[in-house]
Design an enzyme around this catalytic site. Structure first.
Site, PDB file in Angstrom:
ATOM      1  N   GLN A   1      -4.913  -1.374   9.448  1.00 37.12           N
ATOM      2  CA  GLN A   1      -4.789  -2.733   8.904  1.00 37.12           C
ATOM      3  C   GLN A   1      -5.407  -3.741   9.885  1.00 37.12           C
ATOM      4  O   GLN A   1      -5.076  -3.755  11.068  1.00 37.12           O
ATOM      5  CB  GLN A   1      -3.302  -3.047   8.663  1.00 37.12           C
ATOM      6  CG  GLN A   1      -3.033  -4.392   8.057  1.00 37.12           C
ATOM      7  CD  GLN A   1      -3.581  -4.520   6.633  1.00 37.12           C
ATOM      8  OE1 GLN A   1      -3.476  -3.602   5.819  1.00 37.12           O
ATOM      9  NE2 GLN A   1      -4.173  -5.666   6.330  1.00 37.12           N
TER      10      GLN A   1
ATOM     11  N   ASP B   1     -11.443   2.869   3.810  1.00 45.14           N
ATOM     12  CA  ASP B   1     -11.849   1.458   3.719  1.00 45.14           C
ATOM     13  C   ASP B   1     -13.366   1.329   3.579  1.00 45.14           C
ATOM     14  O   ASP B   1     -13.872   0.273   3.202  1.00 45.14           O
ATOM     15  CB  ASP B   1     -11.419   0.714   4.999  1.00 45.14           C
ATOM     16  CG  ASP B   1     -10.244  -0.212   4.758  1.00 45.14           C
ATOM     17  OD1 ASP B   1      -9.994  -0.565   3.588  1.00 45.14           O
ATOM     18  OD2 ASP B   1      -9.583  -0.596   5.742  1.00 45.14           O
TER      19      ASP B   1
ATOM     20  N   LYS C   1       0.846  -1.206   0.000  1.00 48.18           N
ATOM     21  CA  LYS C   1       0.000   0.000   0.000  1.00 48.18           C
ATOM     22  C   LYS C   1       0.877   1.250   0.000  1.00 48.18           C
ATOM     23  O   LYS C   1       0.625   2.189  -0.754  1.00 48.18           O
ATOM     24  CB  LYS C   1      -0.917   0.011   1.233  1.00 48.18           C
ATOM     25  CG  LYS C   1      -2.129  -0.889   1.070  1.00 48.18           C
ATOM     26  CD  LYS C   1      -2.870  -1.038   2.388  1.00 48.18           C
ATOM     27  CE  LYS C   1      -3.910  -2.145   2.276  1.00 48.18           C
ATOM     28  NZ  LYS C   1      -4.366  -2.630   3.569  1.00 48.18           N
TER      29      LYS C   1
END
Ligand code: NAP
Length: 298
Positions: free
Chosen positions: A104, A127, A60
């Protein structure tokens, strides 16, 4: 993907699609800098030492920088308390250079993931997991959409065009894939069935589908004789199995038996997987433009 797979018109090449999308985001980021003098920033938070998470976070970071965005990383020890992580989220929420925040998952067991997700400013929740963004998706509001299902939708629309009236069967009802996927398909006016572990006749449900999305986490569970001729099959699953003494990645779909029946199908790897990070970058760009009150560059 093998050379053979690449030239097969049935195969939905998510890797190529994701590369084009990342290139488009990079052009838009450049235009933002030129026209408005700012650069979108994505902060990724990693707690603990999970090896798969470390790989994702590294990827990422690299792809964020590659798209010309600012990449921030916070790595915290596995012993981090919920209060400490909440304090970091608060700091990132207030930081004007951070337009997107991603924590995460999975988190160490002393931390409640939902409490952390819901502490993120919904407008920085790239997200799309915050309860406010789930609500916006369900009620037609302008929110941030979870990356993996959003990627699946783009692949489906690219292949099929208008999805209205199609019968879609989504296997899996997680908050991060199954439910938002079903909601996105409903928003496209599909007739949607959500199947799960208590579904009585899964093969029978899948046989009625024009679109099948498998997000289960069970290697090669969906078989060819479940697939209606010409159906489009999207395989979200990423499962590591042992084959001939070697580790191998397979999806939730039994590709060999489903490919002959399907009108189009995503391979694993090289299908849905590469779309997720591309959509994360796209969400960060969208979030940055909304926060600054500027139009998304063409
Ligand atoms: P999850 O939270 O474990 O949810 C799995 C879902 O599958 C649940 O709703 C479960 O039903 C259902 N299920 C389990 N066994 C079933 C069965 N025998 N028949 C029908 N349904 C069954 O998983 P997830 O996070 O949604 O992820 C699903 C898969 O997608 C995993 O392989 C994951 O690695 C992959 N994934 C890929 C990406 C990507 O970037 N490509 C991103 C996220 C996830 P119940 O609700 O009844 O338990």
């Amino acid at each position: 993907m093998s050379e053979r797979t690449l030239h097969d018109p049935k195969v939905i090449d998510g890797k190529a699609f994701a590369t084009k999308l990342r290139e488009k985001v990079a052009r838009q980021v450049k235009a933002l800098k030129e026209q408005h003098g700012f650069t979108p920033g994505l902060a990724v938070v990693l707690v603990g030492e999970d090896p798969a998470s470390k790989v994702y976070v590294r990827n990422k970071g690299e792809q964020t920088a590659h798209a010309g965005m600012a990449s921030f990383e916070d790595r915290l020890p596995a012993t981090t308390s919920q209060a400490e992580l909440l304090a970091l989220i608060d700091k990132l929420n207030k930081d004007p250079n951070v337009n997107g925040i991603l924590v995460q998952l999975p988190l160490p067991k002393q931390i409640d993931p939902q409490a952390i997700i819901n502490a993120i400013d919904p407008d920085k929740d790239v997200d799309g997991f915050h309860v406010v963004n789930a609500g916006r998706l369900a009620t037609g509001g302008q929110g941030l959409v979870p990356c993996t299902p959003y990627g699946c939708l783009l692949l489906l629309k690219d292949r099929l065009g208008d999805l209205a009236g199609k019968h879609a069967v989504v296997i899996g009802r997680s908050n991060i894939v199954g439910k938002p996927m079903a909601q996105l398909l409903l928003n496209e006016s599909c007739t949607v069935t959500i199947a799960h572990s208590k579904t009585k006749d899964l093969p029978g449900e899948v046989r009625r589908a024009d679109i099948v999305v498998a997000a289960v986490g069970r290697p090669q569970m969906v078989k060819g004789d479940w697939i209606k001729d010409g159906a489009v099959v999207i395989d979200v699953g990423i499962n590591r199995i042992e084959r001939d003494g070697k580790g191998k990645l397979v999806g939730d779909v039994d590709y060999a038996s489903c490919h002959p029946k399907a009108g189009a199908i995503t391979p694993v790897p090289g299908g849905v997987g590469p779309m997720t990070i591309a959509l994360l970058l796209n969400n960060t760009l969208i979030a940055a433009c909304r926060q600054r009150g500027v139009k998304l560059p063409e």
